[in-house]
Motif scaffolding. Structure first.
Motif, mmCIF file in Angstrom:
data_model
loop_
_atom_site.group_PDB
_atom_site.id
_atom_site.type_symbol
_atom_site.label_atom_id
_atom_site.label_comp_id
_atom_site.label_asym_id
_atom_site.label_seq_id
_atom_site.Cartn_x
_atom_site.Cartn_y
_atom_site.Cartn_z
ATOM 1 N N LYS A 1 26.098 35.338 42.619
ATOM 2 C CA LYS A 1 26.544 35.236 44.014
ATOM 3 C C LYS A 1 28.072 35.200 44.124
ATOM 4 O O LYS A 1 28.652 34.291 44.720
ATOM 5 N N SER A 2 28.703 36.206 43.523
ATOM 6 C CA SER A 2 30.162 36.231 43.541
ATOM 7 C C SER A 2 30.695 37.658 43.515
ATOM 8 O O SER A 2 29.971 38.594 43.177
ATOM 9 N N ALA A 3 31.959 37.769 43.870
ATOM 10 C CA ALA A 3 32.678 39.038 43.777
ATOM 11 C C ALA A 3 34.001 38.759 43.074
ATOM 12 O O ALA A 3 34.727 37.853 43.460
ATOM 13 N N SER A 4 34.280 39.529 42.031
ATOM 14 C CA SER A 4 35.541 39.414 41.304
ATOM 15 C C SER A 4 36.327 40.701 41.505
ATOM 16 O O SER A 4 35.746 41.787 41.563
ATOM 17 N N PHE A 5 37.639 40.566 41.590
ATOM 18 C CA PHE A 5 38.484 41.733 41.807
ATOM 19 C C PHE A 5 39.932 41.373 41.511
ATOM 20 O O PHE A 5 40.257 40.210 41.302
ATOM 21 N N MET B 1 52.774 42.295 41.676
ATOM 22 C CA MET B 1 52.073 41.375 40.801
ATOM 23 C C MET B 1 50.595 41.336 41.185
ATOM 24 O O MET B 1 50.249 41.256 42.351
ATOM 25 N N THR B 2 49.730 41.393 40.184
ATOM 26 C CA THR B 2 48.289 41.406 40.413
ATOM 27 C C THR B 2 47.702 40.046 40.082
ATOM 28 O O THR B 2 48.076 39.415 39.099
ATOM 29 N N GLU B 3 46.776 39.613 40.921
ATOM 30 C CA GLU B 3 46.126 38.323 40.736
ATOM 31 C C GLU B 3 44.620 38.536 40.650
ATOM 32 O O GLU B 3 44.038 39.231 41.488
ATOM 33 N N LYS B 4 43.990 37.968 39.615
ATOM 34 C CA LYS B 4 42.534 38.044 39.518
ATOM 35 C C LYS B 4 41.938 36.994 40.442
ATOM 36 O O LYS B 4 42.415 35.873 40.506
ATOM 37 N N MET B 5 40.896 37.396 41.166
ATOM 38 C CA MET B 5 40.303 36.507 42.148
ATOM 39 C C MET B 5 38.792 36.618 42.125
ATOM 40 O O MET B 5 38.249 37.698 41.884
ATOM 41 N N THR B 6 38.113 35.503 42.367
ATOM 42 C CA THR B 6 36.659 35.484 42.482
ATOM 43 C C THR B 6 36.293 34.729 43.745
ATOM 44 O O THR B 6 36.797 33.641 43.991
ATOM 45 N N LEU B 7 35.427 35.348 44.542
ATOM 46 C CA LEU B 7 34.923 34.701 45.748
ATOM 47 C C LEU B 7 33.447 34.385 45.547
ATOM 48 O O LEU B 7 32.697 35.220 45.055
#
Length: 69
Positions: free
Chosen positions: A41-45, A1-7
């Motif tokens: 100022k973020s990273a999404s993956f 299962m894939t989860e979208k995430m932003t830091l």
């Protein structure tokens, strides 16, 4: 299962910073679709097993930047 995430990342100031964060995140097995936004100022993956959020945070922090929030 894939989860979208932003830091949210503090300390990035130029395109070289973006490249360092992208390289660090792309090196983790299970992370894909990395997009680092300097202005935001973020990273999404996308995060999938065996990768974890903690691994992503550690990779960013080992690159010399702070993950906030």
């Amino acid at each position: 299962m894939t989860e979208k995430m932003t830091l949210s990342i503090d300390g990035m100031g130029c395109s070289k910073c973006v490249e360092k964060v992208e390289k660090a995140l792309n090196a983790i097995d299970g992370i894909s679709g990395v997009s680092v936004n300097l202005e935001g100022k973020s990273a999404s993956f996308e995060l999938a097993s065996p990768a974890s959020r903690d691994q992503a945070v550690e990779a960013v922090e080992d690159s010399g930047y702070d993950v906030v929030g």
